[in-house]
Structures are given as structure tokens and as C-alpha cells.
Design a protein around this motif. Sequence first.
Motif, PDB file in Angstrom:
ATOM      1  N   ARG A  27       8.900  10.523  -8.964  1.00 48.39           N
ATOM      2  CA  ARG A  27       9.064   9.506  -7.918  1.00 48.39           C
ATOM      3  C   ARG A  27      10.501   8.994  -7.940  1.00 48.39           C
ATOM      4  NH1 ARG A  27       4.725   5.343  -6.050  1.00 48.39           N
ATOM      5  NH2 ARG A  27       5.938   5.828  -4.195  1.00 48.39           N
ATOM      6  N   VAL A  28      11.375   9.774  -7.366  1.00 46.53           N
ATOM      7  CA  VAL A  28      12.790   9.394  -7.302  1.00 46.53           C
ATOM      8  C   VAL A  28      13.017   8.417  -6.162  1.00 46.53           C
ATOM      9  CG1 VAL A  28      15.156  10.243  -7.026  1.00 46.53           C
ATOM     10  CG2 VAL A  28      13.453  11.635  -8.250  1.00 46.53           C
ATOM     11  N   ARG A  29      12.379   8.688  -5.021  1.00 46.91           N
ATOM     12  CA  ARG A  29      12.506   7.820  -3.840  1.00 46.91           C
ATOM     13  C   ARG A  29      11.154   7.190  -3.543  1.00 46.91           C
ATOM     14  NH1 ARG A  29      15.229  12.483  -2.865  1.00 46.91           N
ATOM     15  NH2 ARG A  29      13.326  13.400  -1.982  1.00 46.91           N
ATOM     16  N   LEU A  30      11.164   6.125  -2.791  1.00 40.45           N
ATOM     17  CA  LEU A  30       9.947   5.409  -2.449  1.00 40.45           C
ATOM     18  C   LEU A  30       8.955   6.312  -1.721  1.00 40.45           C
ATOM     19  CD1 LEU A  30       8.504   2.669  -2.472  1.00 40.45           C
ATOM     20  CD2 LEU A  30       9.580   2.151  -0.277  1.00 40.45           C
ATOM     21  N   THR A  31       9.482   7.276  -0.978  1.00 42.08           N
ATOM     22  CA  THR A  31       8.618   8.152  -0.186  1.00 42.08           C
ATOM     23  C   THR A  31       8.039   9.313  -0.990  1.00 42.08           C
ATOM     24  OG1 THR A  31      10.603   9.358   0.529  1.00 42.08           O
ATOM     25  CG2 THR A  31       9.784   7.619   1.994  1.00 42.08           C
ATOM     26  N   ASP A  32       8.493   9.475  -2.242  1.00 43.53           N
ATOM     27  CA  ASP A  32       7.972  10.548  -3.088  1.00 43.53           C
ATOM     28  C   ASP A  32       6.587  10.162  -3.624  1.00 43.53           C
ATOM     29  OD1 ASP A  32      10.283  12.070  -2.825  1.00 43.53           O
ATOM     30  OD2 ASP A  32      11.241  11.153  -4.568  1.00 43.53           O
ATOM     31  N   VAL A  33       5.662  11.130  -3.601  1.00 35.46           N
ATOM     32  CA  VAL A  33       4.340  10.855  -4.163  1.00 35.46           C
ATOM     33  C   VAL A  33       4.415  11.000  -5.685  1.00 35.46           C
ATOM     34  CG1 VAL A  33       3.146  11.621  -2.079  1.00 35.46           C
ATOM     35  CG2 VAL A  33       3.594  13.257  -3.920  1.00 35.46           C
ATOM     36  N   GLY A  34       3.507  10.336  -6.369  1.00 33.08           N
ATOM     37  CA  GLY A  34       3.512  10.394  -7.828  1.00 33.08           C
ATOM     38  C   GLY A  34       2.151  10.726  -8.397  1.00 33.08           C
ATOM     39  N   ASP A  35       2.114  10.833  -9.717  1.00 37.00           N
ATOM     40  CA  ASP A  35       0.886  11.107 -10.453  1.00 37.00           C
ATOM     41  C   ASP A  35       0.696   9.980 -11.477  1.00 37.00           C
ATOM     42  OD1 ASP A  35      -1.201  11.949 -12.002  1.00 37.00           O
ATOM     43  OD2 ASP A  35      -0.372  13.937 -12.443  1.00 37.00           O
ATOM     44  N   TRP A  65      -6.609   1.193  -6.170  1.00 38.92           N
ATOM     45  CA  TRP A  65      -5.431   0.843  -5.362  1.00 38.92           C
ATOM     46  C   TRP A  65      -4.171   1.516  -5.917  1.00 38.92           C
ATOM     47  CZ3 TRP A  65      -1.193  -2.222  -7.035  1.00 38.92           C
ATOM     48  CH2 TRP A  65      -0.297  -2.601  -6.030  1.00 38.92           C
ATOM     49  N   VAL A  66      -4.053   1.545  -7.244  1.00 42.55           N
ATOM     50  CA  VAL A  66      -2.894   2.185  -7.875  1.00 42.55           C
ATOM     51  C   VAL A  66      -2.899   3.683  -7.609  1.00 42.55           C
ATOM     52  CG1 VAL A  66      -1.802   2.758 -10.078  1.00 42.55           C
ATOM     53  CG2 VAL A  66      -2.661   0.445  -9.684  1.00 42.55           C
ATOM     54  N   CYS A 118      -0.113   5.364  -5.283  1.00 47.21           N
ATOM     55  CA  CYS A 118       0.881   6.209  -5.950  1.00 47.21           C
ATOM     56  C   CYS A 118       0.847   7.635  -5.414  1.00 47.21           C
ATOM     57  CB  CYS A 118       0.628   6.198  -7.459  1.00 47.21           C
ATOM     58  SG  CYS A 118       1.831   7.142  -8.426  1.00 47.21           S
ATOM     59  N   THR A 119      -0.350   8.190  -5.257  1.00 47.77           N
ATOM     60  CA  THR A 119      -0.473   9.591  -4.840  1.00 47.77           C
ATOM     61  C   THR A 119      -0.163   9.804  -3.358  1.00 47.77           C
ATOM     62  OG1 THR A 119      -2.858   9.267  -4.520  1.00 47.77           O
ATOM     63  CG2 THR A 119      -2.144  10.167  -6.635  1.00 47.77           C
ATOM     64  N   SER A 120      -0.093   8.681  -2.615  1.00 48.41           N
ATOM     65  CA  SER A 120       0.249   8.804  -1.189  1.00 48.41           C
ATOM     66  C   SER A 120       1.606   8.193  -0.871  1.00 48.41           C
ATOM     67  CB  SER A 120      -0.823   8.101  -0.347  1.00 48.41           C
ATOM     68  OG  SER A 120      -0.796   6.696  -0.583  1.00 48.41           O
ATOM     69  N   ALA A 121       2.290   7.698  -1.900  1.00 48.13           N
ATOM     70  CA  ALA A 121       3.562   6.984  -1.731  1.00 48.13           C
ATOM     71  C   ALA A 121       3.375   5.740  -0.867  1.00 48.13           C
ATOM     72  CB  ALA A 121       4.630   7.897  -1.136  1.00 48.13           C
ATOM     73  N   GLY A 122       2.158   5.177  -0.906  1.00 52.66           N
ATOM     74  CA  GLY A 122       1.881   3.982  -0.120  1.00 52.66           C
ATOM     75  C   GLY A 122       2.391   2.702  -0.766  1.00 52.66           C
ATOM     76  N   ILE A 123       2.610   2.749  -2.077  1.00 49.51           N
ATOM     77  CA  ILE A 123       3.191   1.603  -2.776  1.00 49.51           C
ATOM     78  C   ILE A 123       4.354   2.076  -3.631  1.00 49.51           C
ATOM     79  CG2 ILE A 123       1.025   0.293  -2.878  1.00 49.51           C
ATOM     80  CD1 ILE A 123       0.748   1.199  -5.817  1.00 49.51           C
ATOM     81  N   GLY A 124       5.306   1.182  -3.874  1.00 52.86           N
ATOM     82  CA  GLY A 124       6.424   1.504  -4.736  1.00 52.86           C
ATOM     83  C   GLY A 124       6.094   1.160  -6.184  1.00 52.86           C
ATOM     84  N   CYS A 125       6.953   1.603  -7.080  1.00 60.64           N
ATOM     85  CA  CYS A 125       6.707   1.380  -8.508  1.00 60.64           C
ATOM     86  C   CYS A 125       6.759  -0.106  -8.859  1.00 60.64           C
ATOM     87  CB  CYS A 125       7.719   2.159  -9.343  1.00 60.64           C
ATOM     88  SG  CYS A 125       7.480   3.958  -9.250  1.00 60.64           S
ATOM     89  N   LEU A 126       7.640  -0.869  -8.235  1.00 61.08           N
ATOM     90  CA  LEU A 126       7.696  -2.303  -8.512  1.00 61.08           C
ATOM     91  C   LEU A 126       6.436  -3.001  -8.000  1.00 61.08           C
ATOM     92  CD1 LEU A 126      11.431  -3.238  -7.844  1.00 61.08           C
ATOM     93  CD2 LEU A 126      10.255  -3.087 -10.041  1.00 61.08           C
ATOM     94  N   ASP A 127       5.909  -2.520  -6.863  1.00 59.52           N
ATOM     95  CA  ASP A 127       4.642  -3.066  -6.353  1.00 59.52           C
ATOM     96  C   ASP A 127       3.519  -2.826  -7.371  1.00 59.52           C
ATOM     97  OD1 ASP A 127       5.801  -3.814  -3.918  1.00 59.52           O
ATOM     98  OD2 ASP A 127       5.500  -1.798  -3.101  1.00 59.52           O
TER      99      ASP A 127
END
Length: 396
Positions: A291-299, A320-321, A325-334
Motif C-alpha cells: 500500500r504505497v498510495r491510498l488507492t493501492d489495495v492491501g492485505d 470494516w478493516v 483495506c482490500t478495496s482501498a476504501g480506507i487509508g492506513c491512518l483511518d
Amino acid sequence: MLSGMRPTGRLHLGHYHGVLKNWTRLQHEYDCFFFVADWHALTTHYEDPRVIKDATFNMVVDWLAAGVSPSSATLFVQSRVPEHAELHLLLSMITPLGWLERVPTYKDQQEKLKEKDLATYGFLGYPLLQSADILMYRAGHVPVGADQVAHIEITREVARRFNHLYGREPDFEALAEAAISKMGKKPGKLYRNLRKAYLETGDTEAVETAKALLKEQQNISLADRERLFGYLEGTGKVILPEPQALLTEEAKMPGIDGQKMSKSYNNFIELREDPDSVSMKIRKMPTDTNRVRLTDVGDPNKCPVFELHKVYSDDDRLKWVVDGCTSAGIGCLDCKKPVIDAIIAEQAPFIERGAQYESDPDLVKGVIAEGCERAQEAARATLEEVREAMGISWRS
């Protein structure tokens, strides 16, 4: 119930979720003895004992801050109840050397602490000192993790050996029969039938039922009860009861780097940490590297923050997490904010209670002194029976 901790100074959230949270529950269910294991600290830190005194004070403050109550449990310092040392010495006379050498943590700790000279008598004997700690208070239960069960087993073996060697009183059977009569006609008959079932057929359920029956009896003394425990199994008087391991779940408190929270890893959050410091530590926590950018999906399973969510979040929050995270719907700070809020909320009462105790050191010293006095009273009673059983009691 007995449990102790080596004095390591101020505690962190790993200590709370791994030990203290359990203590605050158990203190209302058992007659609890919680102690500072300062002699145990010397087995590995004998070369620099100067820090032990301050570490003890700070640790006890954290116990009190976390909700351990001196009105519900006995809090004491091991070295201030010297009876522990005498019982350790007496038990060492009957404990085979091989029993100590086979304790799994003996070689394990030597391997982990190669930089220390642990080829000492004290380090070899520390499992027996633990046994003395437990047997001194005739603890029925000791809360331990799965990796500590071996220490309870050696304690059971030591107690069994002691009772076998010294538990037979000159008039044991007559005293046991007299104790049965004190129980009353119906309970006495039931006890005899259960004893017969065990001795003739090995019915272990009969033993447990009989033990439960004895614990309910109000007409017999503690000495009679211990006599009947031994008579039940065809042995002598049970002077040192065998403790049971009270298995606790392994602490699942991760550190801010995703590893187990530990002072050794410098990845901890103190039990009573300033809220701004907590916020900063969580905000700086690493996350999924993809997750380098806010739009990147994560695991979430690759993110240390998610491990903290498993401790502090309910199922809805976890969903919710994962979804965010898996849809890039929230940022890491959120994602981090609910964890920050949860930890700060958890710590608020700890900080408030801790400040009260830190501002009045004499109050803390009083709690320790009172606990040591209560512990010593119980220890003296046990030790007197041990001395008498071994033939070294010089009471007139």
C-alpha cells in the motif's frame, strides 16, 4: 492460587493482556497470592542487582494501576518472606538432581542467554525454588502458559515424594478414621464407599468426587481434611498438596512492529503511557508494504496494525478493516485511529490509579508490608508442619 513475576520495572500492554488481566479476574475467584520474584531475578541477573528495588516498586504500582486489589489478593515480595528459602533448602534434600536437569527451560535459557554465566547452583535450582514458592501456600492452582507446565509437573513430583517420605504419622489410620466420624453419618459413609471404589477398582472419578466431598465438609479441621486426602489414595497425610496447572491462553499482544510485544525488541507500549506517545507510536507503525498510495489495495494479514485490531476490535470493526483495506476504501491512518482510541481508553483508568500510588510511595510500601505479613503468616504455618514431618521441629 499463586502467581509471580520477576521485577522488570514498568510493565507494558503485553504484561497486562498476558498476566494482569487474568489476575484481576482470578482475585475474585480464588484466595490469591501474587508475589515479586526478586530471588528468581538474581538467578540470571546476580551481577547487577541494584536495579531490583526500583523495578519492584514500579512493577507493584503497575499491578495496582491495572486493578489488582490488596483487599482481594495478597501482594508480597519473595525475599521478605525468608521461609521460602528454608523450604527450598529442605526440599533440595529430597529432590533428585536429574529432575532439575531435565526441566526444558533449563537448557533453553542457557542457550538463549549465552552471554551470561549460568553454570551456577542457583540457576540449576530455580525450578525447585519455584516449587517452594507454590507449595509454601499449598496452592491448588497456578496460572501458567503451556510452556510452563513442566514447572508445575516437577512441583507435583516434589510434593508427591515429600508426602511419600514424611506423610505417614504414627497413628495415621486411627486419626483418619476419627476424622471420618467427625464428618457425620451420611458423608462418612459416602467417603468410605468412594475410597473403597478407588482402592479396589482404580475408579478415578470416585477420587475426584471424594475430594469434592471433603472440601465441602465444615466439621473437620484442615489437618483432618489433608489426612483424609491421603487416606483416600492409600498414602499418608497430605502435607504438601499437589498443585494443578491453570492453563491460560498465550498472550496475543503484538508489538508495534508485529512481533510479540517485548522490552527486548523495543516494540512495546507501556501500561501507563502518555496518550500523545501512544498516538505517535501507532501512527508510525509499518503497514502492508504493497500500500504505497491510498488507492493501492492491501492485505490485512500482512499488516501489523491488523494484529492490534484483533486484540481491540469487535467483529464489525474487523470486517470494516478487511473490507476497507482490500478495496482501498480506507487509508492506513483511518485504520489506525480506532486502535489508538481503544488503547488510550483502556489505559485511562490505569494512568489515573497509577498517579495516585506514585504520588504516595508510603501507600505502596504499606501494601507490600501488609501483604508480606499475611504471606509470612501462611508460610510459617506450612513450614512448621514440614519441619515437624521431617523431625526437625524443636517446639517444646
